[in-house]
Design an enzyme around this catalytic site. Structure first.
Site, PDB file in Angstrom:
ATOM      1  N   THR A 170      34.444  36.282  68.780  1.00 52.39           N
ATOM      2  CA  THR A 170      33.563  37.152  67.997  1.00 52.39           C
ATOM      3  C   THR A 170      32.116  36.903  68.395  1.00 52.39           C
ATOM      4  O   THR A 170      31.782  35.832  68.905  1.00 52.39           O
ATOM      5  CB  THR A 170      33.735  36.884  66.478  1.00 52.39           C
ATOM      6  OG1 THR A 170      32.932  37.814  65.745  1.00 52.39           O
ATOM      7  CG2 THR A 170      33.314  35.484  66.085  1.00 52.39           C
ATOM      8  N   HIS A 224      39.343  37.682  51.698  1.00 53.00           N
ATOM      9  CA  HIS A 224      40.434  37.810  52.663  1.00 53.00           C
ATOM     10  C   HIS A 224      40.177  36.926  53.889  1.00 53.00           C
ATOM     11  O   HIS A 224      41.035  36.202  54.342  1.00 53.00           O
ATOM     12  CB  HIS A 224      40.560  39.283  53.048  1.00 53.00           C
ATOM     13  CG  HIS A 224      39.265  39.940  53.481  1.00 53.00           C
ATOM     14  ND1 HIS A 224      38.079  39.783  52.788  1.00 53.00           N
ATOM     15  CD2 HIS A 224      38.950  40.701  54.564  1.00 53.00           C
ATOM     16  CE1 HIS A 224      37.123  40.452  53.411  1.00 53.00           C
ATOM     17  NE2 HIS A 224      37.625  41.013  54.495  1.00 53.00           N
ATOM     18  N   ARG A 225      38.940  36.964  54.412  1.00 58.40           N
ATOM     19  CA  ARG A 225      38.613  36.222  55.634  1.00 58.40           C
ATOM     20  C   ARG A 225      38.571  34.717  55.367  1.00 58.40           C
ATOM     21  O   ARG A 225      39.039  33.928  56.183  1.00 58.40           O
ATOM     22  CB  ARG A 225      37.266  36.714  56.176  1.00 58.40           C
ATOM     23  CG  ARG A 225      36.867  36.098  57.498  1.00 58.40           C
ATOM     24  CD  ARG A 225      35.665  36.793  58.096  1.00 58.40           C
ATOM     25  NE  ARG A 225      35.910  38.200  58.305  1.00 58.40           N
ATOM     26  CZ  ARG A 225      35.393  39.178  57.557  1.00 58.40           C
ATOM     27  NH1 ARG A 225      34.569  38.900  56.567  1.00 58.40           N
ATOM     28  NH2 ARG A 225      35.692  40.434  57.797  1.00 58.40           N
ATOM     29  N   GLY A 249      29.349  46.024  55.181  1.00 56.61           N
ATOM     30  CA  GLY A 249      30.487  46.947  55.102  1.00 56.61           C
ATOM     31  C   GLY A 249      30.670  47.527  53.707  1.00 56.61           C
ATOM     32  O   GLY A 249      29.728  48.024  53.086  1.00 56.61           O
ATOM     33  N   TYR A 250      31.882  47.435  53.206  1.00 55.50           N
ATOM     34  CA  TYR A 250      32.227  48.046  51.928  1.00 55.50           C
ATOM     35  C   TYR A 250      31.963  47.111  50.742  1.00 55.50           C
ATOM     36  O   TYR A 250      32.362  47.416  49.616  1.00 55.50           O
ATOM     37  CB  TYR A 250      33.706  48.469  51.945  1.00 55.50           C
ATOM     38  CG  TYR A 250      34.030  49.447  53.061  1.00 55.50           C
ATOM     39  CD1 TYR A 250      33.920  50.821  52.865  1.00 55.50           C
ATOM     40  CD2 TYR A 250      34.427  48.997  54.319  1.00 55.50           C
ATOM     41  CE1 TYR A 250      34.207  51.720  53.886  1.00 55.50           C
ATOM     42  CE2 TYR A 250      34.715  49.879  55.352  1.00 55.50           C
ATOM     43  CZ  TYR A 250      34.607  51.226  55.132  1.00 55.50           C
ATOM     44  OH  TYR A 250      34.874  52.118  56.142  1.00 55.50           O
ATOM     45  N   ASP A 251      31.312  45.976  50.977  1.00 53.98           N
ATOM     46  CA  ASP A 251      31.079  44.999  49.899  1.00 53.98           C
ATOM     47  C   ASP A 251      30.434  45.597  48.638  1.00 53.98           C
ATOM     48  O   ASP A 251      30.833  45.245  47.526  1.00 53.98           O
ATOM     49  CB  ASP A 251      30.211  43.833  50.401  1.00 53.98           C
ATOM     50  CG  ASP A 251      31.023  42.821  51.204  1.00 53.98           C
ATOM     51  OD1 ASP A 251      32.264  42.866  51.130  1.00 53.98           O
ATOM     52  OD2 ASP A 251      30.410  41.997  51.914  1.00 53.98           O
ATOM     53  N   ASP A 293      40.929  40.428  62.816  1.00 52.83           N
ATOM     54  CA  ASP A 293      40.689  41.843  62.537  1.00 52.83           C
ATOM     55  C   ASP A 293      40.858  42.056  61.039  1.00 52.83           C
ATOM     56  O   ASP A 293      41.749  41.462  60.428  1.00 52.83           O
ATOM     57  CB  ASP A 293      41.652  42.734  63.319  1.00 52.83           C
ATOM     58  CG  ASP A 293      41.148  44.170  63.348  1.00 52.83           C
ATOM     59  OD1 ASP A 293      39.929  44.380  63.527  1.00 52.83           O
ATOM     60  OD2 ASP A 293      41.955  45.104  63.166  1.00 52.83           O
ATOM     61  N   LYS A 338      31.662  34.338  48.157  1.00 53.17           N
ATOM     62  CA  LYS A 338      32.531  35.319  48.823  1.00 53.17           C
ATOM     63  C   LYS A 338      33.579  34.609  49.686  1.00 53.17           C
ATOM     64  O   LYS A 338      34.761  34.923  49.617  1.00 53.17           O
ATOM     65  CB  LYS A 338      31.692  36.297  49.664  1.00 53.17           C
ATOM     66  CG  LYS A 338      32.564  37.358  50.318  1.00 53.17           C
ATOM     67  CD  LYS A 338      31.793  38.385  51.136  1.00 53.17           C
ATOM     68  CE  LYS A 338      32.768  39.156  52.026  1.00 53.17           C
ATOM     69  NZ  LYS A 338      32.122  40.054  52.962  1.00 53.17           N
TER      70      LYS A 338
END
Ligand code: IMP
Length: 202
Positions: A7, A180-181, A153-155, A71, A175
């Site tokens: 990344t 998820h991450r 993003g969609y946060d 991803d 967070k």
């Protein structure tokens, strides 16, 4: 012993560095000057897992290093899991992507506003061509208006009821502790500590 994080996202690099601090691995990322010039991986898979593995295999094979790639994206069950693997590409900017999601959710109410962030981490070891997957998932509600300035993003439209805040209202530590991450990278770091170190030091 070196591990490549496939990344250029500094947040992801910092997070994995923190999680693997005690393991004695040197983390390199795609911008590292010690790496050969590697063309960008094509992310045309139909699932998060497929894209994560494609990236890990691409960069692992071309660098010769054990490699981890991720991803992730948002899934909204009442929109047939849209935007899913296309999360980054449905519009040009974060603001436009958020506006598009809010537009699609206009007529949708209550429990049908559930959304989830999904993250797949893939690890690929070029020396024996083996791979492993680690998944993280977090459920929340899609708000009707954006709230908060943090994150990306969609946060701002992803409300996390347990903390009564959107992901854009959380600190990065908060967070990471629930996201998820955070989950998928923690599972990876735990696996690396238990089994992976022996594998990649062979
Ligand atoms: P990537 O896998 O990190 O490139 O994420 C793909 C896209 O999914 C991002 O560009 C975002 O639009 C969305 N996404 C993934 N993770 C998050 C997150 O933690 N918060 C908000 N949006 C996310």
């Amino acid at each position: 012993m070196k591990l490549l994080i496939a990344t250029t996202n500094e947040g992801k690099v910092r997070e994995i560095q923190k999680l693997t601090l005690d393991l004695g691995v040197a983390i390199v990322h795609l911008g590292d000057p010690s790496l050969p010039d590697i063309p960008e991986a094509v992310e045309d898979g139909e699932t998060f897992a497929e894209n994560a593995l494609k990236k890990a295999m691409h960069y692992g094979t071309l660098s010769g290093l054990p490699t981890v790639a991720e991803d992730a994206g948002l899934e909204i069950p009442s929109l047939d899991n849209w935007p899913g693997v296309h999360s980054a590409r449905v519009a040009n900017t974060d603001e436009e992507r958020v506006a598009l999601a809010l537009g699609k959710m206009k007529e949708i109410e209550g429990e049908n506003r559930i959304g989830r962030f999904v993250s797949f981490v893939a690890f690929y070891n070029p020396s024996d061509q083996t791979s492993e997957f680690f998944k993280g998932i977090v459920e929340g509600e899609i708000l009707e208006e954006p709230r908060g300035e943090n994150g990306f993003g969609y946060d701002p439209i992803f409300y996390y009821p347990e903390l009564k805040k959107t992901f854009a209202e959380l600190t990065s530590e908060e967070k990471n502790s629930v996201s998820h991450r955070g989950q998928s990278f923690r599972k990876f770091a735990e696996w690396l500590g238990k089994f992976g170190i022996q594998l990649i030091s062979k």
